[in-house]
Design an enzyme around this catalytic site. Structure first.
Site, short mmCIF file in Angstrom:
data_model
loop_
_atom_site.label_atom_id
_atom_site.label_comp_id
_atom_site.label_asym_id
_atom_site.label_seq_id
_atom_site.Cartn_x
_atom_site.Cartn_y
_atom_site.Cartn_z
N ASP A 105 -14.21 31.60 -3.21
CA ASP A 105 -12.39 30.29 -3.11
C ASP A 105 -12.74 30.79 -1.65
O ASP A 105 -13.25 31.70 -0.55
CB ASP A 105 -11.78 31.64 -3.36
CG ASP A 105 -10.66 30.77 -3.68
OD1 ASP A 105 -10.34 30.30 -4.49
OD2 ASP A 105 -9.63 30.49 -2.20
N LYS A 140 -7.68 35.74 -0.94
CA LYS A 140 -7.29 35.62 -1.98
C LYS A 140 -8.56 36.08 -2.91
O LYS A 140 -8.44 36.95 -4.29
CB LYS A 140 -7.88 33.84 -3.12
CG LYS A 140 -6.91 33.94 -4.25
CD LYS A 140 -7.32 32.61 -4.29
CE LYS A 140 -6.06 31.64 -4.04
NZ LYS A 140 -6.63 30.34 -5.44
N THR A 178 -9.67 19.21 -12.37
CA THR A 178 -9.04 16.65 -13.22
C THR A 178 -9.49 15.94 -11.99
O THR A 178 -8.91 15.82 -11.39
CB THR A 178 -7.89 16.51 -13.65
OG1 THR A 178 -7.78 17.92 -14.78
CG2 THR A 178 -7.53 15.68 -14.53
N GLU A 185 -10.79 21.06 -18.84
CA GLU A 185 -10.30 21.66 -19.20
C GLU A 185 -8.75 21.68 -19.58
O GLU A 185 -8.30 21.00 -19.17
CB GLU A 185 -10.34 23.06 -17.71
CG GLU A 185 -9.56 23.81 -18.61
CD GLU A 185 -10.32 25.09 -19.43
OE1 GLU A 185 -11.40 25.38 -19.19
OE2 GLU A 185 -9.64 25.41 -20.71
N PHE A 186 -8.78 21.81 -20.90
CA PHE A 186 -7.31 22.03 -21.58
C PHE A 186 -6.15 23.44 -21.29
O PHE A 186 -5.20 23.52 -22.63
CB PHE A 186 -7.89 21.13 -22.96
CG PHE A 186 -8.36 19.87 -23.00
CD1 PHE A 186 -7.99 18.88 -22.76
CD2 PHE A 186 -10.14 20.14 -23.35
CE1 PHE A 186 -8.97 17.52 -22.78
CE2 PHE A 186 -10.72 18.94 -23.00
CZ PHE A 186 -10.10 18.13 -22.82
N ARG A 203 -3.72 26.16 -21.18
CA ARG A 203 -1.97 25.86 -20.81
C ARG A 203 -1.62 26.94 -19.63
O ARG A 203 -2.10 28.25 -20.58
CB ARG A 203 -1.00 25.36 -21.77
CG ARG A 203 -1.06 24.53 -23.06
CD ARG A 203 -0.56 24.63 -24.26
NE ARG A 203 -1.59 26.05 -24.65
CZ ARG A 203 -1.29 26.47 -25.78
NH1 ARG A 203 -0.04 25.46 -26.51
NH2 ARG A 203 -1.76 27.23 -26.19
N LEU A 244 7.51 18.12 -29.48
CA LEU A 244 7.87 17.22 -29.89
C LEU A 244 9.55 17.83 -29.45
O LEU A 244 10.80 17.28 -29.84
CB LEU A 244 8.36 17.11 -31.27
CG LEU A 244 7.21 15.90 -32.54
CD1 LEU A 244 7.44 15.95 -34.13
CD2 LEU A 244 7.36 15.02 -31.73
N CYS A 302 0.35 19.53 -14.64
CA CYS A 302 -0.56 18.37 -14.76
C CYS A 302 -0.05 17.16 -15.27
O CYS A 302 0.00 16.52 -15.34
CB CYS A 302 -1.06 19.09 -16.21
SG CYS A 302 -1.85 20.90 -15.03
C1 UGA Z 1 -0.72 21.14 -19.84
C2 UGA Z 1 -1.74 20.65 -21.13
O1 UGA Z 1 -1.26 21.03 -22.50
C3 UGA Z 1 -2.65 21.23 -21.13
O2 UGA Z 1 -3.56 21.24 -22.73
C4 UGA Z 1 -3.65 20.95 -20.29
O3 UGA Z 1 -4.36 21.44 -20.06
C5 UGA Z 1 -3.25 21.31 -18.34
O4 UGA Z 1 -1.36 20.34 -18.50
C6 UGA Z 1 -3.70 20.68 -17.47
O5 UGA Z 1 -3.87 19.60 -17.38
O6 UGA Z 1 -3.81 21.48 -16.55
P1 UGA Z 1 0.58 22.77 -19.20
O7 UGA Z 1 1.40 21.95 -18.19
O8 UGA Z 1 0.71 24.08 -18.94
O9 UGA Z 1 -0.57 22.02 -19.91
O10 UGA Z 1 2.17 23.18 -20.17
P2 UGA Z 1 2.51 22.54 -21.20
O11 UGA Z 1 2.89 23.92 -22.44
O12 UGA Z 1 1.77 21.79 -22.15
O13 UGA Z 1 4.12 22.31 -20.80
C7 UGA Z 1 4.47 20.88 -19.87
C8 UGA Z 1 5.66 20.63 -19.25
O14 UGA Z 1 6.11 19.86 -20.89
C9 UGA Z 1 6.39 22.08 -19.54
O15 UGA Z 1 7.98 21.48 -19.10
C10 UGA Z 1 7.58 21.99 -21.24
O16 UGA Z 1 8.56 22.59 -20.95
C11 UGA Z 1 7.48 20.70 -21.35
N1 UGA Z 1 7.57 19.88 -22.78
C12 UGA Z 1 6.28 20.74 -23.55
C13 UGA Z 1 8.62 19.79 -23.58
O17 UGA Z 1 8.87 19.76 -22.80
N2 UGA Z 1 8.57 19.54 -25.29
C14 UGA Z 1 7.63 19.99 -25.73
O18 UGA Z 1 7.74 19.72 -26.60
C15 UGA Z 1 6.62 21.21 -25.25
#
Ligand code: UGA
Length: 428
Positions: free
Chosen positions: A30, A35, A123, A149-150, A152, A248, A258
């Protein structure tokens, strides 16, 4: 295998730790010396449950180390590019860090006999990994692959070690072979495909999940109008395996680093190819207007708002993170201030970040402190301690028993029995 990871942000650091735990020897690189110093001491600069313990575990057995020097990737069999791709003002992903890393690697990686892989985990817009591959066209031993990468935030390490799928986009058999060895000990279905497909899988997955959320948020508005409960509608839909029960949940809309960024970048790529992704465009519009739509209910219940004390419970874009990027709280706060409301806010992790933006807000240590004398409470982020409150204490603390549940996470019927006035998202 010898692995180097360039960029130790969310994705890079988690990938580095996960691969060290999976049995590889990892060098995290990095540009930020502070960091690197922190990580070398075993301290994780982000809030991510479990990551620091795992980092220390890997460091103790010599499986992971950190440096600022790109040259220290020279021995790596695989170099992961995990640098940030922030959103530019026009919605395009800024690839400056990606191509800086590429040029550093051109200089750092000596010619050798064995195959070597550069794996793009950042990404990046469709076609970027092909462009990177062109920079190595004169180096036949280097295979450039896309490996999105997927993970959370909040469950990052678990997601890395137990992914739903591993996607490898390559133009050569060697590229697939080396990457299969990287993930040998991780059990997950593999999709071996082209680089462009892999890049699009990442964007399409995030855009689809974002669209599901916006679908439910828009439906919530209808539920309010016709006297239905969106949580019941979602439960009924979710039993259908073709639909599935996850993502949902109606609420204040999606935030984070993201979904907002990736939907904008995908729309931008589509526009460049004269394709109108109208469904995704509409999903982003619904999301942009969701906090204001919810706020309207609060405003109607509390008119006039000037001088009213509102407790905001939760500031991070979701629980178990201190990340406030695109957080709904940051859309609500300016609106509340414009209406003259007095805000008391709390969050288990994100307060320091919000304090930097709004130093004069009243920040509380605990939800009960934030609720003291409040005319209304808004659940903005469904942190577990904010979902399971001592309702007796809440009632005593508040000036008026008005609860606005921006995440549909509070026990509505119980609260009504306690004598609160409850208003959720799409719960009539
Ligand atoms: C998301 C994806 O879920 C990951 O698979 C992906 O790797 C990541 O982006 C990325 O591209 O790096 P993340 O942003 O950490 O992950 O968080 P999520 O858990 O997906 O939530 C995203 C947002 O959607 C949050 O603000 C959450 O509160 C909201 N959300 C989620 C809802 O409003 N309703 C739901 O049913 C689910």
């Amino acid at each position: 295998m010898q692995i180097a990871v360039i960029g130790t942000g969310y994705v890079g650091l988690t990938t580095a730790v996960a691969l060290a735990l999976a049995g590889h020897t990892v060098t995290g690189i990095d540009a930020d010396p502070e960091k690197v110093a922190k990580l070398s001491r075993g301290q994780v600069p982000i809030y991510e449950p479990g990551l620091e313990e795992s980092l220390r575990q890997a460091a103790d057995v010599g499986a992971i180390r950190f440096t600022t020097q790109p040259n220290e990737s020279s021995h790596a069999d695989v170099v992961f590019i995990c640098v940030g791709t922030p959103m530019s003002a026009d919605g395009t992903a800024d690839l400056t860090y990606v191509f800086t890393a590429v040029e550093q690697l051109r200089a750092a990686l000596p010619v050798r006999e064995q195959a070597r892989v550069i794996a793009m985990k950042s990404t990046v817009p469709v076609g970027t990994t092909d462009r990177v591959a062109q920079r190595f066209a004169d180096r036949p031993e280097i295979h450039v692959v896309s490996n999105p990468e997927f993970l959370r935030e909040g469950t990052a390490l678990f997601d890395s070690l137990h992914p739903a799928r591993i996607v490898i986009g390559s133009a050569s058999a060697e590229g697939y072979d080396v990457m299969q060895r990287v993930y040998e000990t991780i059990r997950a279905p593999r999709l071996l495909t082209t680089r462009v497909n892999a890049e699009l899988i990442k964007y399409a997955s995030n855009a689809f999940l974002a669209t599901r959320i916006s679908f439910m948020n828009e439906l919530a508005r209808l539920c309010d109008a016709v006297g239905a409960d969106v949580t019941q509608v979602a439960a009924g839909m979710g039993y259908d395996s073709r639909i599935g029960a996850e993502f949902l949940r109606a609420g204040l809309g999606y935030g984070g680093s993201c979904f907002p960024k990736d939907t904008a970048a995908l729309l931008r790529v589509a526009a460049e190819h004269a394709v109108d992704l109208s469904i995704i465009r509409q999903a982003t519009r619904v999301n942009d207007s969701q906090p204001a739509w919810f706020w309207q209910n609060v405003r109607e219940a509390l008119q006039p708002l000037a001088g009213k004390r509102i407790a905001l419970l939760g500031l991070a874009f979701k629980p178990d993170t201190d990340d406030i990027r695109e957080a709904p709280a940051l859309k609500l706060i300016p609106q509340l201030l414009r209406d003259g409301a007095v805000i008391s806010a709390c969050d288990p992790a994100a307060v320091p970040h919000v304090k930097r933006l709004y130093p004069s807000l009243d920040f509380a240590e605990t939800p009960y402190e934030a609720l003291q004398g409040a005319d209304a409470a808004l659940l903005v982020t469904e942190w577990q301690p904010y979902v399971q409150l001592d309702w007796e204490r809440v009632k005593q603390a508040m000036a008026r028993p008005l609860l606005f549940d921006g995440r549909n996470a509070w026990p509505r019927d119980e609260l009504i029995a306690w004598g609160f006035s409850y208003s959720g998202v799409g719960r009539a």
